[in-house]
Design a protein around this motif. Sequence first.
Motif, mmCIF file in Angstrom:
data_model
loop_
_atom_site.group_PDB
_atom_site.id
_atom_site.type_symbol
_atom_site.label_atom_id
_atom_site.label_comp_id
_atom_site.label_asym_id
_atom_site.label_seq_id
_atom_site.Cartn_x
_atom_site.Cartn_y
_atom_site.Cartn_z
ATOM 1 N N ILE A 112 0.339 -0.939 0.023
ATOM 2 C CA ILE A 112 0.018 -0.174 -0.085
ATOM 3 C C ILE A 112 0.882 0.836 0.121
ATOM 4 O O ILE A 112 0.874 2.497 -0.557
ATOM 5 N N ASN A 113 1.899 1.356 1.120
ATOM 6 C CA ASN A 113 2.336 2.611 1.459
ATOM 7 C C ASN A 113 3.580 2.484 -0.658
ATOM 8 O O ASN A 113 3.778 3.656 -0.297
ATOM 9 N N SER A 114 4.095 1.967 -1.011
ATOM 10 C CA SER A 114 4.717 2.104 -2.143
ATOM 11 C C SER A 114 4.497 1.735 -3.690
ATOM 12 O O SER A 114 4.521 2.190 -4.521
ATOM 13 N N VAL A 117 13.040 9.472 -2.402
ATOM 14 C CA VAL A 117 13.857 8.671 -2.354
ATOM 15 C C VAL A 117 13.692 7.883 -0.463
ATOM 16 O O VAL A 117 14.291 6.567 -0.137
ATOM 17 N N VAL A 118 14.402 9.118 0.338
ATOM 18 C CA VAL A 118 13.896 8.450 1.842
ATOM 19 C C VAL A 118 12.529 7.789 2.182
ATOM 20 O O VAL A 118 12.959 6.931 2.690
ATOM 21 N N HIS A 119 11.225 7.345 1.287
ATOM 22 C CA HIS A 119 9.874 7.143 1.076
ATOM 23 C C HIS A 119 10.621 5.800 0.917
ATOM 24 O O HIS A 119 10.076 4.468 2.074
ATOM 25 N N MET A 120 11.422 5.517 0.017
ATOM 26 C CA MET A 120 11.406 4.137 -0.762
ATOM 27 C C MET A 120 12.187 3.671 0.476
ATOM 28 O O MET A 120 12.530 2.535 0.237
ATOM 29 N N LYS A 121 13.322 3.983 0.557
ATOM 30 C CA LYS A 121 14.072 3.494 1.662
ATOM 31 C C LYS A 121 13.904 3.320 2.448
ATOM 32 O O LYS A 121 14.332 2.230 3.699
ATOM 33 N N ASP A 122 12.520 3.764 3.681
ATOM 34 C CA ASP A 122 12.323 3.247 4.713
ATOM 35 C C ASP A 122 11.303 2.000 4.803
ATOM 36 O O ASP A 122 11.655 0.942 4.731
ATOM 37 N N ILE A 123 10.612 2.138 3.334
ATOM 38 C CA ILE A 123 9.685 0.958 2.726
ATOM 39 C C ILE A 123 10.668 -0.340 2.383
ATOM 40 O O ILE A 123 10.505 -1.555 3.006
#
Length: 239
Positions: free
Chosen positions: A37-39, A197-203
Amino acid sequence: MALEGGMSCVKYLMFCFNLLFAITGLIILIVGIRAEINSYPYMNFTDENFYKFAPIVLIIVGIIVFIVAFFGCCGAVKENHCMIITFSVFLLIIFVAELAVGIAGYMKHTDLEDSVMRNLNASITQYPVDKNVQKTIDIIQTDLQCCGINSPADWADHGLPIPSTCCSAQEINNGVVADCTENSTNFHSKGCLTKLVVHMKDIGMVLAGVGVGIALVQLLGVIFACCLARSIRSQYETV
């Protein structure tokens, strides 16, 4: 007696572990669903297949874990050698899959920025003509409260006006929504590249951490299962 006592101890440890195993399966399933969902729709801006397939892999693994836990519980209670072996094989396959997801997560996050940068540059030129691209960029600029790639100036550099999604809650005057400009009160002054990038790296790091962490827990399950299967086999040979 010592052999029976030892097997009984391993059996109950195995049963208790399977309760924990079922809980880890639930955790894997929830993490996989949340990551999926988040990605979305951010995964459209990266070529890294890890972010597209890792959540799906974890969802499938989470479902399989419940089936495997059933085999483990039944095999431990009934002291069924075949079911214990089946449990061990399934658990080993799951262990490898989760470990692979974890390792891939730690390795792939380093290449993420170049991939996102490349896709954002390609997408921003398609914004006026492609409705799907427009929808995706609008969602990102709204959710992450950003504008452009590195800065809002990227829109002007491509000869495009600043989209309304670069502003939050624009004022409405006489039924007309005010234009979004750099002077707007709720203007998003930061570019989307860093935030995305930060959001995707966190995932990715969450997926990697869950994959490796739970895989190590499940490795204990393989050891317990092998010990129980060996104890059962030894008892039969003794009899």
